[in-house]
Design an enzyme around this catalytic site. Structure first.
Site, short mmCIF file in Angstrom:
data_model
loop_
_atom_site.label_atom_id
_atom_site.label_comp_id
_atom_site.label_asym_id
_atom_site.label_seq_id
_atom_site.Cartn_x
_atom_site.Cartn_y
_atom_site.Cartn_z
N LEU A 1 0.48 -1.38 -0.18
CA LEU A 1 -0.04 -0.11 0.43
C LEU A 1 0.65 1.19 0.01
CD1 LEU A 1 -2.83 -1.12 2.94
CD2 LEU A 1 -2.73 -0.84 0.26
N ASP A 2 0.67 1.67 -0.74
CA ASP A 2 0.90 3.42 -1.17
C ASP A 2 1.59 4.50 0.73
OD1 ASP A 2 1.24 3.31 -3.60
OD2 ASP A 2 -0.35 4.48 -3.30
N ILE A 3 3.05 4.91 0.92
CA ILE A 3 2.77 5.46 2.28
C ILE A 3 1.88 6.27 2.42
CG2 ILE A 3 4.31 7.52 1.45
CD1 ILE A 3 6.08 7.34 3.65
N THR B 1 -1.85 5.65 2.15
CA THR B 1 -2.71 5.20 1.99
C THR B 1 -3.13 4.54 3.16
OG1 THR B 1 -2.14 4.78 -0.31
CG2 THR B 1 -4.13 2.71 0.07
N HIS C 1 0.53 2.62 -7.96
CA HIS C 1 -0.03 4.22 -7.53
C HIS C 1 -1.29 3.57 -8.58
CE1 HIS C 1 2.12 6.14 -4.85
NE2 HIS C 1 3.17 6.50 -6.09
#
Length: 238
Positions: free
Chosen positions: A102-104, A106, A190
């Site tokens: 998961l993105d930082i 998110t 992303h």
């Protein structure tokens, strides 16, 4: 299986710590104290005790985490706190890793485990495991936007997203309440943000709420985690 491996994989301690524990005669096998970690045992038949308490072998752990923003989905990093840093010492002897990323910025559902086979099955493109996200976006979605998102969007020269599902929760730009769920079966870098950007929109907040048959436990606060129930694990393996 070697006794020292059995002990480390059961959460008793690191290999080095296990060596000291054995040396101090705190481990017994079938009621006989053992100091040699190299001996072979049968993890299903032999009774291993630590300070007179039976050790039940647990080779794999499966953890559901509600990942907070600002934490990265990695096992180690020199600049940011990782999801592994959020775990307590109970799991430090297991080689746990996040299943996917998961993105930082998110939040939401993240599975952590040391089961490489399960991780591969969940991440393999051939398995088409769905990931569902709660999204807050800058602008409302038109019918054409939804069709584009659902039917596939060209993000790169040689990459078109697979079919997705969009569920509108609220479409109200005047009140700044544009909320939706989007379900995808891929996990490109992303990807969700890039998909909405392709329809001239911007993701303001992103949270994963489901992966395969596993839904985020709403009782878990950001940064909290728990092990999966047997039912959750069985459903995840389907």
């Amino acid at each position: 299986m070697r006794l020292d491996k059995f002990l480390a994989n059961s959460g008793i301690g690191t290999r080095k710590e296990v060596k000291d524990i054995l040396k101090n005669k705190k481990i017994s096998v079938n009621d006989i104290f053992v100091k040699d970690g190299k001996i072979q045992i049968d993890e299903e038949k032999d009774i291993v005790k630590y300070e007179d308490k039976i050790i039940y072998y647990k080779p794999f752990v499966y953890i559901m985490m509600n990942k907070p923003a600002g934490v990265i989905s990695a096992t180690e990093d020199n600049h940011h706190k990782t999801v592994i840093d959020l775990l307590n010492n109970e799991y430090r002897t297991y080689d746990i890793f996040p299943v996917g990323r998961l993105d930082i910025d998110t939040e939401g559902l993240l599975l952590l485990t040391n089961d490489g086979v399960l991780s591969h099955n969940l991440l393999s493109p051939k398995k088409h495991v769905d990931k569902k996200y709660y999204v807050k976006i800058a602008n409302s979605l038109s019918d054409d936007d939804i069709k584009m998102l659902e039917n596939g969007i060209k993000l790169e020269e040689n990459f078109v997203t697979k079919k997705a599902k969009v569920e509108i929760i609220c479409n109200n730009s005047e009140k700044n309440e544009n909320l939706a769920y989007i379900t995808i079966s891929e996990g490109k870098f992303h990807q969700v943000k890039r998909m909405f950007k392709a329809v001239n929109n911007e993701v303001l907040y992103l949270k994963r709420v489901k992966m395969g048959n596993l839904s985020l436990d709403e009782k878990l606060k950001l940064g909290e985690y728990r092990e999966l129930t047997e039912e959750e694990l069985n459903n995840l393996k389907v």
